[in-house]
Scaffold this motif. Structure first.
Motif, PDB file in Angstrom:
ATOM      1  N   TRP A   1     -28.086  -4.078   5.903  1.00 50.10           N
ATOM      2  CA  TRP A   1     -27.798  -5.077   6.929  1.00 50.10           C
ATOM      3  C   TRP A   1     -28.298  -6.469   6.550  1.00 50.10           C
ATOM      4  CZ3 TRP A   1     -24.016  -4.082   9.800  1.00 50.10           C
ATOM      5  CH2 TRP A   1     -23.776  -2.789  10.296  1.00 50.10           C
ATOM      6  N   GLY A   2     -29.444  -6.547   5.891  1.00 50.66           N
ATOM      7  CA  GLY A   2     -29.949  -7.855   5.465  1.00 50.66           C
ATOM      8  C   GLY A   2     -29.000  -8.525   4.488  1.00 50.66           C
ATOM      9  N   THR A   3     -28.523  -7.758   3.520  1.00 48.46           N
ATOM     10  CA  THR A   3     -27.583  -8.283   2.533  1.00 48.46           C
ATOM     11  C   THR A   3     -26.272  -8.696   3.180  1.00 48.46           C
ATOM     12  OG1 THR A   3     -28.541  -7.008   0.721  1.00 48.46           O
ATOM     13  CG2 THR A   3     -26.240  -7.671   0.479  1.00 48.46           C
ATOM     14  N   VAL A   4     -25.764  -7.866   4.080  1.00 51.76           N
ATOM     15  CA  VAL A   4     -24.508  -8.179   4.771  1.00 51.76           C
ATOM     16  C   VAL A   4     -24.651  -9.435   5.620  1.00 51.76           C
ATOM     17  CG1 VAL A   4     -22.937  -7.394   6.593  1.00 51.76           C
ATOM     18  CG2 VAL A   4     -23.606  -5.828   4.760  1.00 51.76           C
ATOM     19  N   ALA A   5     -25.721  -9.518   6.398  1.00 52.10           N
ATOM     20  CA  ALA A   5     -25.909 -10.664   7.295  1.00 52.10           C
ATOM     21  C   ALA A   5     -26.025 -11.963   6.509  1.00 52.10           C
ATOM     22  CB  ALA A   5     -27.144 -10.452   8.159  1.00 52.10           C
ATOM     23  N   LEU A   6     -26.788 -11.942   5.434  1.00 48.86           N
ATOM     24  CA  LEU A   6     -26.967 -13.157   4.651  1.00 48.86           C
ATOM     25  C   LEU A   6     -25.664 -13.567   3.971  1.00 48.86           C
ATOM     26  CD1 LEU A   6     -29.438 -14.971   4.167  1.00 48.86           C
ATOM     27  CD2 LEU A   6     -29.723 -13.854   1.963  1.00 48.86           C
ATOM     28  N   SER A   7     -24.949 -12.605   3.428  1.00 51.49           N
ATOM     29  CA  SER A   7     -23.686 -12.906   2.747  1.00 51.49           C
ATOM     30  C   SER A   7     -22.656 -13.474   3.717  1.00 51.49           C
ATOM     31  CB  SER A   7     -23.138 -11.647   2.064  1.00 51.49           C
ATOM     32  OG  SER A   7     -24.043 -11.160   1.091  1.00 51.49           O
ATOM     33  N   LYS A   8     -22.553 -12.880   4.896  1.00 51.50           N
ATOM     34  CA  LYS A   8     -21.585 -13.370   5.878  1.00 51.50           C
ATOM     35  C   LYS A   8     -21.935 -14.771   6.368  1.00 51.50           C
ATOM     36  CE  LYS A   8     -19.791 -10.691   8.994  1.00 51.50           C
ATOM     37  NZ  LYS A   8     -19.618  -9.732  10.115  1.00 51.50           N
ATOM     38  N   ALA A   9     -23.206 -15.108   6.321  1.00 52.07           N
ATOM     39  CA  ALA A   9     -23.628 -16.441   6.746  1.00 52.07           C
ATOM     40  C   ALA A   9     -23.335 -17.494   5.684  1.00 52.07           C
ATOM     41  CB  ALA A   9     -25.120 -16.441   7.074  1.00 52.07           C
ATOM     42  N   VAL A  10     -23.255 -17.083   4.419  1.00 59.03           N
ATOM     43  CA  VAL A  10     -23.074 -18.024   3.316  1.00 59.03           C
ATOM     44  C   VAL A  10     -21.616 -18.164   2.889  1.00 59.03           C
ATOM     45  CG1 VAL A  10     -23.599 -18.398   0.866  1.00 59.03           C
ATOM     46  CG2 VAL A  10     -25.416 -17.741   2.442  1.00 59.03           C
ATOM     47  N   ILE A  11     -20.853 -17.082   2.917  1.00 59.56           N
ATOM     48  CA  ILE A  11     -19.497 -17.095   2.376  1.00 59.56           C
ATOM     49  C   ILE A  11     -18.581 -18.132   3.018  1.00 59.56           C
ATOM     50  CG2 ILE A  11     -17.374 -15.712   2.181  1.00 59.56           C
ATOM     51  CD1 ILE A  11     -19.172 -13.309   1.499  1.00 59.56           C
ATOM     52  N   PRO A  12     -18.591 -18.340   4.338  1.00 57.72           N
ATOM     53  CA  PRO A  12     -17.716 -19.379   4.897  1.00 57.72           C
ATOM     54  C   PRO A  12     -17.964 -20.759   4.286  1.00 57.72           C
ATOM     55  CG  PRO A  12     -18.497 -17.942   6.637  1.00 57.72           C
ATOM     56  CD  PRO A  12     -19.265 -17.567   5.414  1.00 57.72           C
ATOM     57  N   ALA A  13     -19.227 -21.088   4.012  1.00 56.65           N
ATOM     58  CA  ALA A  13     -19.536 -22.374   3.382  1.00 56.65           C
ATOM     59  C   ALA A  13     -19.027 -22.405   1.948  1.00 56.65           C
ATOM     60  CB  ALA A  13     -21.044 -22.622   3.417  1.00 56.65           C
ATOM     61  N   MET A  14     -19.095 -21.272   1.250  1.00 54.91           N
ATOM     62  CA  MET A  14     -18.541 -21.196  -0.105  1.00 54.91           C
ATOM     63  C   MET A  14     -17.035 -21.442  -0.078  1.00 54.91           C
ATOM     64  SD  MET A  14     -20.384 -17.904  -1.889  1.00 54.91           S
ATOM     65  CE  MET A  14     -22.060 -17.965  -2.524  1.00 54.91           C
ATOM     66  N   ILE A  15     -16.353 -20.806   0.862  1.00 56.46           N
ATOM     67  CA  ILE A  15     -14.905 -20.975   0.981  1.00 56.46           C
ATOM     68  C   ILE A  15     -14.561 -22.436   1.256  1.00 56.46           C
ATOM     69  CG2 ILE A  15     -12.879 -20.397   2.376  1.00 56.46           C
ATOM     70  CD1 ILE A  15     -14.127 -17.595   2.749  1.00 56.46           C
ATOM     71  N   ALA A  16     -15.295 -23.069   2.152  1.00 52.23           N
ATOM     72  CA  ALA A  16     -15.060 -24.474   2.483  1.00 52.23           C
ATOM     73  C   ALA A  16     -15.313 -25.379   1.284  1.00 52.23           C
ATOM     74  CB  ALA A  16     -15.959 -24.891   3.649  1.00 52.23           C
ATOM     75  N   ASN A  17     -16.176 -24.922   0.371  1.00 53.67           N
ATOM     76  CA  ASN A  17     -16.522 -25.716  -0.810  1.00 53.67           C
ATOM     77  C   ASN A  17     -15.607 -25.425  -1.998  1.00 53.67           C
ATOM     78  OD1 ASN A  17     -18.383 -27.660  -2.002  1.00 53.67           O
ATOM     79  ND2 ASN A  17     -19.126 -25.963  -3.264  1.00 53.67           N
ATOM     80  N   GLY A  18     -14.635 -24.524  -1.794  1.00 56.25           N
ATOM     81  CA  GLY A  18     -13.673 -24.247  -2.854  1.00 56.25           C
ATOM     82  C   GLY A  18     -13.904 -22.955  -3.608  1.00 56.25           C
ATOM     83  N   GLY A  19     -14.966 -22.212  -3.237  1.00 53.22           N
ATOM     84  CA  GLY A  19     -15.202 -20.923  -3.878  1.00 53.22           C
ATOM     85  C   GLY A  19     -16.662 -20.690  -4.188  1.00 53.22           C
ATOM     86  N   GLY A  20     -16.951 -19.495  -4.689  1.00 60.66           N
ATOM     87  CA  GLY A  20     -18.332 -19.142  -5.019  1.00 60.66           C
ATOM     88  C   GLY A  20     -18.410 -17.697  -5.459  1.00 60.66           C
TER      89      GLY A  20
END
Length: 261
Positions: free
Chosen positions: A112-131
């Protein structure tokens, strides 16, 4: 890696610490996280010219706090290019003797820690063009062994979740790498939880004789660079993945008596 921003959890020891040194050497800007703030500053102090290493303590077990931690991390450099989920806790106890509280803690930290952190970061990565999102799983994320029931379950869960997520965001320029180490010479068995939830406080012989963390970190670094979906790292124990795939019944019988500690 120049000007790339890499966030590493579990960065205060073991594989996470070795990854800090590897990415720092490569020229990345780093955010390093774990529960132990003092140890994070020790790791930072081991790096020359550590101006672009930022300490951000967090507790993966407290998943409701991780969205705010992600917001804080994104404010530091304005982006995150690579998130490396390395924080976790192992187990050394028989399934029928392990308390539900211990099993739940392992799942909270590792999954759950890994999932929560990833879901919090990925939208910003997408907005920045990828990651890129990296999850440090384990060989027992591919097969189970004695004394690792909840730990193995938490790692299997990572594979199921992030394989699915990879398919859902494939067109958003987000790469997901699952790294599966075997026996690596870290404190993982010392800190592993026993049936009651207390630390084992001893090192397994297999871990003591395992691969050096720096060598493991180098292989993870290369796999991330090559954007591999999965990578298996270790000694002869890596052959277990293929053994199970080709001869599942023989593998099952072998694992009943195999030395795993």
């Amino acid at each position: 890696m120049k000007d790339k921003v890499v966030w590493i959890t579990g960065a205060s020891s073991g594989i996470g610490e070795a990854l800090v040194y590897r990415y720092h050497q490569a020229g990345a800007k780093l955010i390093i996280s774990s529960r132990n703030r003092d140890e994070l500053f020790r790791v930072k102090g081991n790096c020359k010219n550590a101006l672009h290493i930022h300490v951000l303590s967090l507790d993966l077990e407290q998943s409701p706090t991780l969205a705010q931690k992600a917001t804080e991390a994104l404010r530091i450099y304005g982006k995150i290019d690579i998130l490396i989920n390395c924080g976790g806790v192992s187990q050394r106890s028989l399934a029928l003797e392990t308390s539900a509280e211990t099993e739940e803690k392992i799942m909270r930290v590792n999954f759950w820690g890994t999932v929560a952190l990833s879901k919090a970061v990925i939208p910003a990565m997408i907005a920045n063009g990828g990651g890129q999102v990296v999850c440090i799983s384990s060989l027992v994320g591919k097969f189970g062994t004695r004394f690792r029931s909840a730990y193995s379950a938490s790692k299997h869960a990572l594979h199921g979740y992030f394989d699915s997520l990879r398919s859902e965001i494939a067109d958003q320029n987000i790469n997901i790498t699952l790294a599966c180490p075997g026996f690596i010479k870290t404190n993982v068995s010392i800190n592993a939880l026993t049936a009651s939830g207390s630390a084992q406080n001893t090192m397994d012989e297999s871990i003591k004789n395992g691969m050096e963390p720096a060598a493991c970190a180098a292989k993870i670094y290369q796999a991330v660079k090559d954007r591999k979906e999965e990578v298996y790292i270790g000694g002869k124990e890596v052959k277990g993945v293929l053994f199970k795939r080709l001869f599942p019944l023989k593998f099952s019988k072998y694992m009943r008596t195999a030395k795993v500690t």
